[in-house]
Motif scaffolding. Sequence first.
Motif, PDB file in Angstrom:
ATOM      1  N   GLU A  94       0.827  -1.208   0.000  1.00  0.00           N
ATOM      2  CA  GLU A  94       0.000   0.000   0.000  1.00  0.00           C
ATOM      3  C   GLU A  94       0.862   1.260   0.000  1.00  0.00           C
ATOM      4  O   GLU A  94       0.578   2.222  -0.721  1.00  0.00           O
ATOM      5  N   LEU A  95       1.925   1.262   0.798  1.00  0.00           N
ATOM      6  CA  LEU A  95       2.805   2.421   0.876  1.00  0.00           C
ATOM      7  C   LEU A  95       3.556   2.648  -0.429  1.00  0.00           C
ATOM      8  O   LEU A  95       3.751   3.794  -0.858  1.00  0.00           O
ATOM      9  N   ILE A  96       3.965   1.557  -1.077  1.00  0.00           N
ATOM     10  CA  ILE A  96       4.694   1.670  -2.348  1.00  0.00           C
ATOM     11  C   ILE A  96       3.783   2.195  -3.448  1.00  0.00           C
ATOM     12  O   ILE A  96       4.119   3.154  -4.159  1.00  0.00           O
ATOM     13  N   THR A  97       2.604   1.586  -3.598  1.00  0.00           N
ATOM     14  CA  THR A  97       1.709   1.990  -4.696  1.00  0.00           C
ATOM     15  C   THR A  97       1.110   3.366  -4.455  1.00  0.00           C
ATOM     16  O   THR A  97       0.687   4.031  -5.396  1.00  0.00           O
ATOM     17  N   ALA A  98       1.076   3.814  -3.187  1.00  0.00           N
ATOM     18  CA  ALA A  98       0.594   5.163  -2.890  1.00  0.00           C
ATOM     19  C   ALA A  98       1.679   6.215  -3.067  1.00  0.00           C
ATOM     20  O   ALA A  98       1.409   7.413  -2.995  1.00  0.00           O
ATOM     21  N   GLY A  99       2.920   5.763  -3.293  1.00  0.00           N
ATOM     22  CA  GLY A  99       4.014   6.693  -3.496  1.00  0.00           C
ATOM     23  C   GLY A  99       4.695   7.143  -2.216  1.00  0.00           C
ATOM     24  O   GLY A  99       5.610   7.973  -2.257  1.00  0.00           O
ATOM     25  N   GLU A 100       4.283   6.616  -1.067  1.00  0.00           N
ATOM     26  CA  GLU A 100       4.906   6.995   0.204  1.00  0.00           C
ATOM     27  C   GLU A 100       6.302   6.392   0.344  1.00  0.00           C
ATOM     28  O   GLU A 100       7.133   6.915   1.092  1.00  0.00           O
ATOM     29  N   LEU A 101       6.536   5.286  -0.333  1.00  0.00           N
ATOM     30  CA  LEU A 101       7.874   4.720  -0.449  1.00  0.00           C
ATOM     31  C   LEU A 101       8.250   4.839  -1.925  1.00  0.00           C
ATOM     32  O   LEU A 101       7.834   4.033  -2.749  1.00  0.00           O
ATOM     33  N   PRO A 102       9.017   5.860  -2.302  1.00  0.00           N
ATOM     34  CA  PRO A 102       9.254   6.183  -3.722  1.00  0.00           C
ATOM     35  C   PRO A 102       9.997   5.093  -4.486  1.00  0.00           C
ATOM     36  O   PRO A 102      10.695   4.262  -3.895  1.00  0.00           O
ATOM     37  N   LEU A 103       9.853   5.116  -5.809  1.00  0.00           N
ATOM     38  CA  LEU A 103      10.569   4.187  -6.668  1.00  0.00           C
ATOM     39  C   LEU A 103      12.065   4.323  -6.437  1.00  0.00           C
ATOM     40  O   LEU A 103      12.593   5.432  -6.351  1.00  0.00           O
ATOM     41  N   GLY A 104      12.744   3.177  -6.325  1.00  0.00           N
ATOM     42  CA  GLY A 104      14.188   3.188  -6.152  1.00  0.00           C
ATOM     43  C   GLY A 104      14.658   3.440  -4.733  1.00  0.00           C
ATOM     44  O   GLY A 104      15.866   3.406  -4.473  1.00  0.00           O
ATOM     45  N   SER A 105      13.729   3.697  -3.799  1.00  0.00           N
ATOM     46  CA  SER A 105      14.150   3.983  -2.428  1.00  0.00           C
ATOM     47  C   SER A 105      14.557   2.706  -1.705  1.00  0.00           C
ATOM     48  O   SER A 105      14.020   1.627  -1.948  1.00  0.00           O
ATOM     49  N   ARG A 106      15.514   2.840  -0.802  1.00  0.00           N
ATOM     50  CA  ARG A 106      16.010   1.695  -0.039  1.00  0.00           C
ATOM     51  C   ARG A 106      15.058   1.396   1.112  1.00  0.00           C
ATOM     52  O   ARG A 106      14.580   2.312   1.789  1.00  0.00           O
ATOM     53  N   LEU A 107      14.780   0.117   1.316  1.00  0.00           N
ATOM     54  CA  LEU A 107      13.909  -0.310   2.403  1.00  0.00           C
ATOM     55  C   LEU A 107      14.773  -0.884   3.519  1.00  0.00           C
ATOM     56  O   LEU A 107      15.297  -1.995   3.404  1.00  0.00           O
ATOM     57  N   HIS A 143      13.096  -5.079  -5.261  1.00  0.00           N
ATOM     58  CA  HIS A 143      14.268  -5.678  -5.901  1.00  0.00           C
ATOM     59  C   HIS A 143      15.358  -5.848  -4.853  1.00  0.00           C
ATOM     60  O   HIS A 143      15.617  -4.940  -4.064  1.00  0.00           O
ATOM     61  N   GLN A 144      15.956  -7.029  -4.834  1.00  0.00           N
ATOM     62  CA  GLN A 144      17.044  -7.292  -3.892  1.00  0.00           C
ATOM     63  C   GLN A 144      18.366  -6.909  -4.544  1.00  0.00           C
ATOM     64  O   GLN A 144      18.882  -7.617  -5.400  1.00  0.00           O
ATOM     65  N   ASP A 145      18.902  -5.754  -4.151  1.00  0.00           N
ATOM     66  CA  ASP A 145      20.145  -5.238  -4.704  1.00  0.00           C
ATOM     67  C   ASP A 145      21.337  -5.753  -3.888  1.00  0.00           C
ATOM     68  O   ASP A 145      21.295  -5.765  -2.661  1.00  0.00           O
ATOM     69  N   THR A 146      22.388  -6.182  -4.587  1.00  0.00           N
ATOM     70  CA  THR A 146      23.553  -6.759  -3.909  1.00  0.00           C
ATOM     71  C   THR A 146      24.170  -5.786  -2.914  1.00  0.00           C
ATOM     72  O   THR A 146      24.594  -6.172  -1.818  1.00  0.00           O
ATOM     73  N   HIS A 147      24.225  -4.503  -3.258  1.00  0.00           N
ATOM     74  CA  HIS A 147      24.902  -3.517  -2.424  1.00  0.00           C
ATOM     75  C   HIS A 147      23.944  -2.750  -1.507  1.00  0.00           C
ATOM     76  O   HIS A 147      24.317  -2.414  -0.377  1.00  0.00           O
ATOM     77  N   ARG A 148      22.726  -2.499  -1.973  1.00  0.00           N
ATOM     78  CA  ARG A 148      21.809  -1.647  -1.207  1.00  0.00           C
ATOM     79  C   ARG A 148      20.755  -2.436  -0.441  1.00  0.00           C
ATOM     80  O   ARG A 148      19.990  -1.877   0.335  1.00  0.00           O
ATOM     81  N   GLY A 149      20.693  -3.735  -0.648  1.00  0.00           N
ATOM     82  CA  GLY A 149      19.663  -4.528   0.012  1.00  0.00           C
ATOM     83  C   GLY A 149      18.340  -4.414  -0.726  1.00  0.00           C
ATOM     84  O   GLY A 149      18.309  -4.311  -1.958  1.00  0.00           O
ATOM     85  N   ALA A 150      17.241  -4.395   0.010  1.00  0.00           N
ATOM     86  CA  ALA A 150      15.912  -4.316  -0.600  1.00  0.00           C
ATOM     87  C   ALA A 150      15.605  -2.880  -1.020  1.00  0.00           C
ATOM     88  O   ALA A 150      15.746  -1.945  -0.227  1.00  0.00           O
ATOM     89  N   VAL A 151      15.203  -2.710  -2.282  1.00  0.00           N
ATOM     90  CA  VAL A 151      14.827  -1.385  -2.787  1.00  0.00           C
ATOM     91  C   VAL A 151      13.501  -1.506  -3.528  1.00  0.00           C
ATOM     92  O   VAL A 151      13.166  -2.564  -4.071  1.00  0.00           O
ATOM     93  N   VAL A 152      12.745  -0.421  -3.544  1.00  0.00           N
ATOM     94  CA  VAL A 152      11.495  -0.400  -4.297  1.00  0.00           C
ATOM     95  C   VAL A 152      11.829  -0.461  -5.784  1.00  0.00           C
ATOM     96  O   VAL A 152      12.655   0.309  -6.282  1.00  0.00           O
ATOM     97  N   PHE A 153      11.206  -1.387  -6.475  1.00  0.00           N
ATOM     98  CA  PHE A 153      11.491  -1.573  -7.899  1.00  0.00           C
ATOM     99  C   PHE A 153      11.145  -0.317  -8.695  1.00  0.00           C
ATOM    100  O   PHE A 153      10.106   0.309  -8.474  1.00  0.00           O
ATOM    101  N   SER A 154      12.035   0.047  -9.607  1.00  0.00           N
ATOM    102  CA  SER A 154      11.808   1.204 -10.472  1.00  0.00           C
ATOM    103  C   SER A 154      11.966   0.750 -11.919  1.00  0.00           C
ATOM    104  O   SER A 154      13.079   0.545 -12.393  1.00  0.00           O
ATOM    105  N   PRO A 155      10.871   0.545 -12.640  1.00  0.00           N
ATOM    106  CA  PRO A 155      10.972   0.047 -14.015  1.00  0.00           C
ATOM    107  C   PRO A 155      11.645   1.048 -14.942  1.00  0.00           C
ATOM    108  O   PRO A 155      11.451   2.254 -14.801  1.00  0.00           O
TER     109      PRO A 155
END
Length: 234
Positions: free
Chosen positions: A28-41, A71-83
């Motif tokens: 809900e937070l991701i699709t509402a934009g409260e957790l922006p695309l590409g942001s680290r979780l 998306h599970q990034d090797t260096h940043r960990g979990a990030v919000v997917f940004s197509p």
Amino acid sequence: MAVPADPFTAPDGMPLTRAGAVAQRLRELITAGELPLGSRLRQNEIAERLGVSSTPVREAFLLLAREGLVHQDTHRGAVVFSPTAADVEENYELRIALECLAVELAAKQIGPRQLDELDALLVRMNEAPRTDVDLHTKVLNRQFHTMIYRAADRPKLLEMIDTLRDTATIYQALLIQPTVSKDYLDAVRAEHQELIAALRARAPKRAARAVRAHIEHNYAETMARLRADQADPT
């Protein structure tokens, strides 16, 4: 913003695990934009924010990664997917090829009862409030297209289309505004009506042109929002 106490329930009333409830809230937070695309979780921050331990948060990240939202990034960990534009373009190219084939096959054998059910579904879509994007995109629109492609009687083809449409739904959830404009909805309704008319006429090529135009319209809308987000990430 804490996750509610047990028992957890999804919007459809089905029970959820604690990880499922965390995933639902993050979704809900991701699709509402409260957790922006590409942001680290950050696991600990999310756990504190939602009032849970780190374990269900870690499990929720895995659930959302399977959906494509995280998306599970090797260096940043979990990030919000940004197509990227390439991600979106490839998805829609494949959809055009497969959905045009499916609708051509469906036009040759779809029955009167199925067409009547499509008409009834179109009425429901026209009556649904435009502010309820999930109802339009994830429920009614999905039922409409699945009903048509199932009539092609090609199970593997339908499975491939479903996978591509799942991904497209993620793009739309991330990129399209929380409300749908009246102009866009009016255009989509006209496209759906033309598609049903082509199926009733048992005109495979006409049906393929209709679904291609419909998908290209959706692609243009998604790309426009993607470019807007890239130009102004806020």
